[in-house]
Motif scaffolding. Structure first.
Motif, PDB file in Angstrom:
ATOM      1  N   ILE A  82      45.330  34.546  11.222  1.00  0.00           N
ATOM      2  CA  ILE A  82      46.423  34.206  10.313  1.00  0.00           C
ATOM      3  C   ILE A  82      47.739  34.482  11.034  1.00  0.00           C
ATOM      4  O   ILE A  82      47.947  35.572  11.567  1.00  0.00           O
ATOM      5  N   TRP A  83      48.590  33.479  11.074  1.00  0.00           N
ATOM      6  CA  TRP A  83      49.865  33.588  11.781  1.00  0.00           C
ATOM      7  C   TRP A  83      51.009  33.610  10.776  1.00  0.00           C
ATOM      8  O   TRP A  83      51.145  32.699   9.960  1.00  0.00           O
ATOM      9  N   GLU A  84      51.830  34.628  10.843  1.00  0.00           N
ATOM     10  CA  GLU A  84      52.990  34.710   9.952  1.00  0.00           C
ATOM     11  C   GLU A  84      54.102  33.799  10.467  1.00  0.00           C
ATOM     12  O   GLU A  84      54.453  33.850  11.657  1.00  0.00           O
ATOM     13  N   PRO A  85      54.670  32.961   9.617  1.00  0.00           N
ATOM     14  CA  PRO A  85      55.632  31.942  10.062  1.00  0.00           C
ATOM     15  C   PRO A  85      56.944  32.503  10.610  1.00  0.00           C
ATOM     16  O   PRO A  85      57.644  31.812  11.348  1.00  0.00           O
ATOM     17  N   ASN A  86      57.280  33.745  10.255  1.00  0.00           N
ATOM     18  CA  ASN A  86      58.552  34.319  10.705  1.00  0.00           C
ATOM     19  C   ASN A  86      58.389  35.355  11.814  1.00  0.00           C
ATOM     20  O   ASN A  86      59.324  36.084  12.122  1.00  0.00           O
ATOM     21  N   LYS A  87      57.215  35.394  12.436  1.00  0.00           N
ATOM     22  CA  LYS A  87      56.976  36.316  13.530  1.00  0.00           C
ATOM     23  C   LYS A  87      56.561  35.551  14.774  1.00  0.00           C
ATOM     24  O   LYS A  87      55.889  34.520  14.707  1.00  0.00           O
ATOM     25  N   ILE A 100      50.128  41.179  26.048  1.00  0.00           N
ATOM     26  CA  ILE A 100      50.358  40.699  27.416  1.00  0.00           C
ATOM     27  C   ILE A 100      49.039  40.361  28.100  1.00  0.00           C
ATOM     28  O   ILE A 100      48.897  39.303  28.730  1.00  0.00           O
ATOM     29  N   ASN A 101      48.055  41.255  27.959  1.00  0.00           N
ATOM     30  CA  ASN A 101      46.772  41.042  28.628  1.00  0.00           C
ATOM     31  C   ASN A 101      46.020  39.845  28.065  1.00  0.00           C
ATOM     32  O   ASN A 101      45.486  39.021  28.813  1.00  0.00           O
ATOM     33  N   LYS A 102      46.001  39.729  26.744  1.00  0.00           N
ATOM     34  CA  LYS A 102      45.212  38.659  26.144  1.00  0.00           C
ATOM     35  C   LYS A 102      45.884  37.298  26.273  1.00  0.00           C
ATOM     36  O   LYS A 102      45.219  36.295  26.534  1.00  0.00           O
ATOM     37  N   LEU A 103      47.185  37.229  26.087  1.00  0.00           N
ATOM     38  CA  LEU A 103      47.869  35.955  26.263  1.00  0.00           C
ATOM     39  C   LEU A 103      47.768  35.486  27.713  1.00  0.00           C
ATOM     40  O   LEU A 103      47.596  34.300  27.985  1.00  0.00           O
ATOM     41  N   GLY A 104      47.846  36.435  28.642  1.00  0.00           N
ATOM     42  CA  GLY A 104      47.683  36.083  30.049  1.00  0.00           C
ATOM     43  C   GLY A 104      46.271  35.654  30.368  1.00  0.00           C
ATOM     44  O   GLY A 104      46.043  34.771  31.211  1.00  0.00           O
ATOM     45  N   SER A 105      45.291  36.246  29.688  1.00  0.00           N
ATOM     46  CA  SER A 105      43.889  35.940  29.979  1.00  0.00           C
ATOM     47  C   SER A 105      43.497  34.521  29.612  1.00  0.00           C
ATOM     48  O   SER A 105      42.524  33.980  30.132  1.00  0.00           O
ATOM     49  N   VAL A 106      44.239  33.904  28.711  1.00  0.00           N
ATOM     50  CA  VAL A 106      43.924  32.533  28.305  1.00  0.00           C
ATOM     51  C   VAL A 106      44.888  31.524  28.929  1.00  0.00           C
ATOM     52  O   VAL A 106      44.885  30.346  28.578  1.00  0.00           O
ATOM     53  N   GLY A 107      45.735  31.990  29.834  1.00  0.00           N
ATOM     54  CA  GLY A 107      46.621  31.081  30.551  1.00  0.00           C
ATOM     55  C   GLY A 107      47.896  30.718  29.821  1.00  0.00           C
ATOM     56  O   GLY A 107      48.605  29.796  30.225  1.00  0.00           O
ATOM     57  N   LEU A 108      48.202  31.423  28.737  1.00  0.00           N
ATOM     58  CA  LEU A 108      49.465  31.153  28.028  1.00  0.00           C
ATOM     59  C   LEU A 108      50.533  32.069  28.604  1.00  0.00           C
ATOM     60  O   LEU A 108      50.902  33.085  28.027  1.00  0.00           O
ATOM     61  N   ASN A 109      51.036  31.681  29.768  1.00  0.00           N
ATOM     62  CA  ASN A 109      51.935  32.547  30.527  1.00  0.00           C
ATOM     63  C   ASN A 109      53.391  32.092  30.534  1.00  0.00           C
ATOM     64  O   ASN A 109      54.185  32.575  31.321  1.00  0.00           O
ATOM     65  N   SER A 110      53.727  31.169  29.660  1.00  0.00           N
ATOM     66  CA  SER A 110      55.123  30.774  29.501  1.00  0.00           C
ATOM     67  C   SER A 110      55.768  31.758  28.526  1.00  0.00           C
ATOM     68  O   SER A 110      55.553  31.679  27.306  1.00  0.00           O
ATOM     69  N   ILE A 111      56.523  32.700  29.059  1.00  0.00           N
ATOM     70  CA  ILE A 111      57.077  33.771  28.234  1.00  0.00           C
ATOM     71  C   ILE A 111      57.901  33.248  27.050  1.00  0.00           C
ATOM     72  O   ILE A 111      57.788  33.777  25.946  1.00  0.00           O
ATOM     73  N   PRO A 112      58.744  32.225  27.222  1.00  0.00           N
ATOM     74  CA  PRO A 112      59.487  31.721  26.053  1.00  0.00           C
ATOM     75  C   PRO A 112      58.578  31.303  24.894  1.00  0.00           C
ATOM     76  O   PRO A 112      58.962  31.437  23.728  1.00  0.00           O
ATOM     77  N   SER A 113      57.374  30.821  25.215  1.00  0.00           N
ATOM     78  CA  SER A 113      56.448  30.422  24.153  1.00  0.00           C
ATOM     79  C   SER A 113      55.949  31.623  23.364  1.00  0.00           C
ATOM     80  O   SER A 113      55.596  31.506  22.181  1.00  0.00           O
ATOM     81  N   TRP A 114      55.905  32.789  24.009  1.00  0.00           N
ATOM     82  CA  TRP A 114      55.466  34.000  23.319  1.00  0.00           C
ATOM     83  C   TRP A 114      56.405  34.358  22.170  1.00  0.00           C
ATOM     84  O   TRP A 114      55.993  34.980  21.198  1.00  0.00           O
ATOM     85  N   TYR A 115      57.673  33.980  22.301  1.00  0.00           N
ATOM     86  CA  TYR A 115      58.678  34.370  21.319  1.00  0.00           C
ATOM     87  C   TYR A 115      58.831  33.355  20.184  1.00  0.00           C
ATOM     88  O   TYR A 115      59.673  33.522  19.307  1.00  0.00           O
ATOM     89  N   LYS A 116      58.016  32.317  20.213  1.00  0.00           N
ATOM     90  CA  LYS A 116      58.071  31.288  19.177  1.00  0.00           C
ATOM     91  C   LYS A 116      57.050  31.579  18.071  1.00  0.00           C
ATOM     92  O   LYS A 116      56.039  32.221  18.309  1.00  0.00           O
ATOM     93  N   PRO A 117      57.321  31.093  16.854  1.00  0.00           N
ATOM     94  CA  PRO A 117      56.294  31.184  15.809  1.00  0.00           C
ATOM     95  C   PRO A 117      55.178  30.182  16.104  1.00  0.00           C
ATOM     96  O   PRO A 117      55.391  29.169  16.777  1.00  0.00           O
ATOM     97  N   TYR A 118      54.013  30.459  15.589  1.00  0.00           N
ATOM     98  CA  TYR A 118      52.825  29.675  15.900  1.00  0.00           C
ATOM     99  C   TYR A 118      52.978  28.193  15.559  1.00  0.00           C
ATOM    100  O   TYR A 118      52.549  27.324  16.327  1.00  0.00           O
TER     101      TYR A 118
END
Length: 229
Positions: A82-87, A100-118
């Motif tokens: 479940i993804w909260e729309p404002n986080k 950091i470890n899990k997002l990197g493990s699946v190849g989602l390494n674009s840091i700006p994308s980490w700061y976006k809502p799902y």
């Protein structure tokens, strides 16, 4: 080494689904010269007895309609994050290190994308974000890599396999219709729903080809994607 461990058998009790016969079914029967009584039956494979009780990663592979999802249910129920729309997506983990470890493990390494809502992510980014939150012992994942291109699929498979081994995770099972990722996942066993066979795990004969593949894709930013800030 013989790859076939066990031949599967069909269950004698079918899965049954029924629908009402209407003008659409009747019209299609006439158009294609066929008959349908309103009931569909499917005889799934019995779960093989020679799957080990403990393993790192198992894969169920087969074409659409072969019964992959039905077999996957024998190993557990898939969880849907479940993804909260404002986080941001990076804020949905138990700790910053885990994120950091899990997002990197699946190849989602674009840091700006980490700061976006799902909900604003691309389909490929959503797949990897979901995967990052699903990775844990005894998890099951259906339709693995179905919504990403094949280069990303192979790179994500290598990274997932490495994460599972490095973190001593156990009994993770994924299902997929894609045979091209089997060697990259390096599973302990493969269950082929098309042929009805339980197989030994797939491993690339030339392990250097894995690193060559990753290196090439990291250079052009196509696959694993170097860290982007």
């Amino acid at each position: 080494m013989e790859r076939i461990i066990q031949k599967l058998e069909r269950d004698t009790i079918p899965l049954v689904s029924s629908v009402e016969r209407d003008e659409f079914i009747i019209a299609s029967e006439k158009a294609f010269d066929c008959t349908f009584d309103g009931t569909s039956k499917f005889y799934p494979w019995k779960l093989p007895t020679q799957i080990p009780t403990k393993f790192k990663l198992g894969v169920i592979v087969g074409s659409s309609g072969s019964g992959k999802s039905t077999m996957l249910k024998n190993f557990g129920t898939e969880e849907f994050p479940i993804w909260e729309p404002n986080k941001s997506i990076v804020s949905h983990f138990e700790s910053p290190d885990e994120a950091i470890n899990k997002l990197g493990s699946v190849g989602l390494n674009s840091i700006p994308s980490w700061y976006k809502p799902y909900h604003v992510l691309s389909n490929g980014e959503k797949f990897r974000a979901d995967l990052a939150r699903k990775i844990k012992s005894n998890s099951v994942i259906d339709e693995f890599t179905s919504v990403v291109d094949r280069d990303v699929a192979k790179a994500a498979s290598v990274s997932l396999s490495k994460y599972i081994k490095n973190n001593d995770l156990e009994n993770i099972v994924v299902s997929t219709c894609h045979h091209d990722i089997l060697d990259w996942l390096e599973p302990d066993w493969v269950l082929n729903a098309d042929t009805g066979e339980l197989l030994h795990g797939f491993f690339l004969p030339d392990q250097e080809s894995i690193f060559k593949f990753i290196k090439q894709r990291m250079i052009n930013g196509k696959c694993l994607k170097t860290i982007t800030i």
